[in-house]
Design a protein around this motif. Structure first.
Motif: not given
Length: 529
Positions: A50-53, A104-113, A125-127, A132-137
């Motif tokens: 993933g990507m750190a943020a 996204l978080r399964p318990d909070h769909a408005d937040e990233f997992h 680590i957002i993923h 993750t790399g494949r999705a971005i690419s």
């Protein structure tokens, strides 16, 4: 064949760095985006973790900065770290706006997992699952293909940069389809060519990671720095058919344990953080245990997690292991360390500018000061996006004042012939990767490095003779570049009389009090400003 192809901006490399830079240039600029093979074949595509943020309210920019500085073992440049981390949220927002579908978080769909990885003190680590790399690419490639001002040209391999009047004005490029060298002219040239982990016998990287941009920039007069810091990913799949499959660090972040062949854990003997210690510590621990016991691999066990959890969070790893007869829900995964990331590279500033006017470097080919002596997990994708955006902004602001490229001679191959000795290339390639693994690997000594230096000097002479007599090919260009970067790695390693981060030597096991970059200056140095 046309004498030259003219663009405003020439980007060599179509990974996350090159793609995101192209997409953030003004639409009136004509852009050539070159890929060595088909699109989606570089390191970005295979990045799993993933990507750190900084996205969690419990996290902070200061915390991410301090974690990065700690992982970098005193060699990070604070300005670069703060610049990168402070731009992390806006870069994630840009990627989401492009259409990247992060989990996204399964318990909070408005937040990233967010997941946890080694060296981080927070989940940041957002993923997108473990691909993750494949999705971005894929998303950025689709956007670039739809852009009217961007020409994506595949199967193009850079030969050398064109330098006129102290400025980079283009590059000679081998078209692998026509087998001819083309001349590309441009007011700005960007190197997004990735790292040089293919210098090692075992690597997690795809075939194209041959240090092309670093070698070309050095030959054109640019400084390089910190090339002794080669990150070995601790866990690559050990299987005769796996080739270079990386087992994501996120598995250890989710509780995966490293075990010896007898099933005993061992990381707690090396670091109190155990499996969540930074990669250099984990890789050295595995290397130590393999050599101590004389075993071919160790094992990574995540089987205590439910099958549903593993299939949801690690579908790529689960599927690839299953293809090879390994059921990770029931048994541990055999793993070994492998060369993974080149922490050093072409010296750049926060705008991606190199020493040569008109030439930029972004992504793994560059040395921004972010990683220091050891890259912290998932900071690399972040660096790609942040510096690509910064470089795009600088190019957009200055390109109108750049001098137009002057006429340049076409590539001359009238004095060379087709090779009937390609066995020389394959033999030299194999020899290079083996002695780099044996002598410039995870644990080093002066004697090993001196042996490597002697071997690379002989190899360079053979390659130079071959290059001057035969038509260029993809394999020859990669060998030439890889040998150049390997020589720079060896020089950097010999210059560092201490152990720090990823550079560990038995002759100097302790770090010095004063942490300094290893900077090499080429004979034809072209320092701008």
């Amino acid at each position: 064949m046309p004498h030259s192809l003219k663009y405003d901006v020439l980007i060599i490399g179509a990974g996350a760095a090159g793609l995101s830079l192209a997409l953030q240039l003004p639409p009136h600029l004509r852009v050539a985006l070159l890929s060595k093979a088909d699109v989606n074949q570089g390191s970005t595509y295979w990045a799993q973790g993933g990507m750190a943020a900084v996205l969690d309210t419990k996290d902070s920019v200061d915390s991410h900065v301090e974690d990065t500085l700690a992982a970098g073992a005193g060699l990070c440049q604070r300005e670069a770290v703060e610049f990168t981390v402070s731009n992390s949220r806006s870069c994630v927002e840009w990627l989401v706006a492009q259409g990247v579908d992060f989990d996204l978080r399964p318990d909070h769909a408005d937040e990233f997992h967010l997941t946890m990885e080694g060296g981080h003190s927070h989940r940041r680590i957002i993923h997108a699952a473990d691909r993750t790399g494949r999705a971005i690419s894929e998303v950025l490639t689709e956007k670039a293909q739809a852009a009217d001002n961007i020409d994506i040209l595949t199967h193009r391999v850079a030969v050398d940069l064109v330098v006129q009047d102290g400025r980079c004005q283009g590059a000679y490029i081998l078209n692998r389809k026509s087998d001819h060298v083309e001349l590309f002219l441009a007011s700005a040239v960007v190197l997004g060519t990735g790292g040089a982990s293919k210098a090692y016998l075992y690597t997690s990287n795809p075939d194209g990671a041959s240090g092309d941009g670093i070698a070309m920039a050095w030959r054109a007069g640019c400084r390089v720095a910190n090339l002794e810091f080669n990150q070995f990913h601790p866990t690559c799949l050990y299987h005769p058919k796996a080739k270079s499959f990386l087992v994501t660090e996120a598995i250890r972040g989710e509780g995966g344990r490293l075990l010896l062949p007898d099933g005993k854990p061992f990381m707690q003997r090396f670091d109190k953080r155990a499996e969540l210690a930074p990669r250099d510590i984990v890789a050295r621990a595995i290397d130590h245990e393999m050599k101590r016991l004389g075993v071919d691999c160790v094992f990574l066990d995540i089987s205590h997690k439910s099958a549903d959890f593993l299939h949801e969070h690690f579908p790529t790893v689960t599927q690839r292991c299953a293809e090879l007869g390994i059921d990770i829900t029931r048994e541990p995964i055999p793993v070994v360390p492998a060369a993974h990331y080149t922490c050093g590279g072409i010296v750049v500033d926060t705008r991606g500018r190199t020493d040569l006017a008109g030439l930029y470097a972004v992504g793994e080919a560059s040395c921004t000061g972010l990683h220091g002596a050891n890259r912290m997990a998932s900071n690399s994708l972040l660096e790609c996006i942040v510096y690509a955006r910064s470089a795009a902004g600088h190019i957009a602001a200055t390109i109108d004042a750049a001098p137009a490229p002057r006429p340049v001679p076409a590539w001359d191959e009238s004095q060379v012939t087709d090779s009937d000795e390609d066995v020389v290339i394959s033999h030299n390639w194999d020899e290079l990767r083996r002695f780099m693994w044996d002598y410039v690997g995870i644990v080093r000594t002066n004697k090993r490095l001196q042996r490597a230096e002697h071997r690379i000097e002989l190899l360079q002479k053979e390659i130079a003779e071959y290059y001057s007599n035969y038509k260029v090919s993809n394999d020859l260009l990669e060998l030439r570049n890889l040998a150049m970067v390997a020589q720079l790695m060896i020089r950097c390693a010999l210059a560092r009389k201490e152990s720090r981060g990823l550079h560990y030597t038995l002759d100097y096991p302790e770090p010095l009090a004063d942490a300094r970059d290893t900077i090499l200056v080429p004979p034809n140095a072209a320092l701008q400003n």
